[in-house]
Design an enzyme around this catalytic site. Sequence first.
Site, PDB file in Angstrom:
ATOM      1  N   ASP A 132       0.821  -1.219   0.000  1.00 54.60           N
ATOM      2  CA  ASP A 132       0.000   0.000   0.000  1.00 54.60           C
ATOM      3  C   ASP A 132       0.853   1.266   0.000  1.00 54.60           C
ATOM      4  OD1 ASP A 132       0.710  -0.842   2.632  1.00 54.60           O
ATOM      5  OD2 ASP A 132      -0.781   0.499   3.512  1.00 54.60           O
ATOM      6  N   ASP A 157       2.724   3.817   9.731  1.00 52.01           N
ATOM      7  CA  ASP A 157       2.892   2.383   9.979  1.00 52.01           C
ATOM      8  C   ASP A 157       3.941   2.150  11.055  1.00 52.01           C
ATOM      9  OD1 ASP A 157       1.721   2.895   7.375  1.00 52.01           O
ATOM     10  OD2 ASP A 157       1.695   0.732   7.130  1.00 52.01           O
TER      11      ASP A 157
END
Length: 332
Positions: A60, A238
Amino acid sequence: MIHFSILGQPGQDNAVLSTINTSQSIHRILFDCGEAVLEGIPYSDLQAIDHLMFSHLHMDHIAGFDSFFRGVFNRTSRENHIWGPPETARILQHRFQGFWWNHAADLDAEWLVHDVHEDHIETTRFLAHEAFSVAHPEPARPHSGVILEHEAYTVQVIPLSHHGISLGYRVQEKPRTNIDMQKLNEMGLRPGPWMQHLKNPQYQEETLDIAGEPHPTQDLRAALLVEREQGSLAYITDLLIDEVARTKLIPFLKGIETLICESQFHPSDLELALKNHHTTPELAAQLAQDAGAKELVLFHVSQRYRPETWREMLELARQIFRNTRFSEHWPL
Ligand SMILES: [Zn+2]
Ligand SMILES: [Zn+2]
């Protein structure tokens, strides 16, 4: 001045395009490159991206790489730099080679891929005319946190935990020297070409000529020059925000103007967030608060939620850190 846009929609892949405008020149850094994030960016802007900086190489964050590469694969008008955590060069070489390069002999571009390790950088050079088939390693060089030192700005990195490394970035414009015009008026000095000499540290003459009169350069500098702090932006995504991470992140982010931070999970899914090394709006907001950020921009929210939950997540963050928002382009 640093501008930025959050690319992509809520619940889809996101990235950030930041622009450092010194009024003399414009520099562009793209942070991550997920699917379709470059749609809507003028092609000329895409072609003018100076640095592509990956946090990490989960799909992603790299799925839109082909769109970027298509616009610049043979660029010779500027240097081609890609940065990321260890293994970026290995993975990128596969991306470079994923095409039929039957005209490779006619290509001229050179690509530099920088694997950023904890205390050193390993750069690998790839040549378009070799169809990117050979990885040319350059000698490793140490870094002490700052990976890019440009005359207008610096880029600093921090390794973050994401079941592996996700790199966080801080872009800091360098302070600029200006002339205090009010003071200049008070001193009854007439503006003129001498002001350029005053600001130029290379100018070493003892006096400056103002309207035919010599004035001591040093005194004028002490009286008139002021250093102005410029913009700063941090990009972290993240990552696990636990106490260990906070101990490193708070000094790294100290006084940041804009903190862009992922906010994958609703606080009711905190356990899941911690297990997957992701964050919640509350963790991001507490970090912004403790680091003394001026504003917090949340992005990379999970598609498992509906828009009303995303809005609620924003509200929860605002209860901890008021100046929190999503991208103004998001239809929320
Ligand atoms: Zn990830
Ligand atoms: Zn992600």
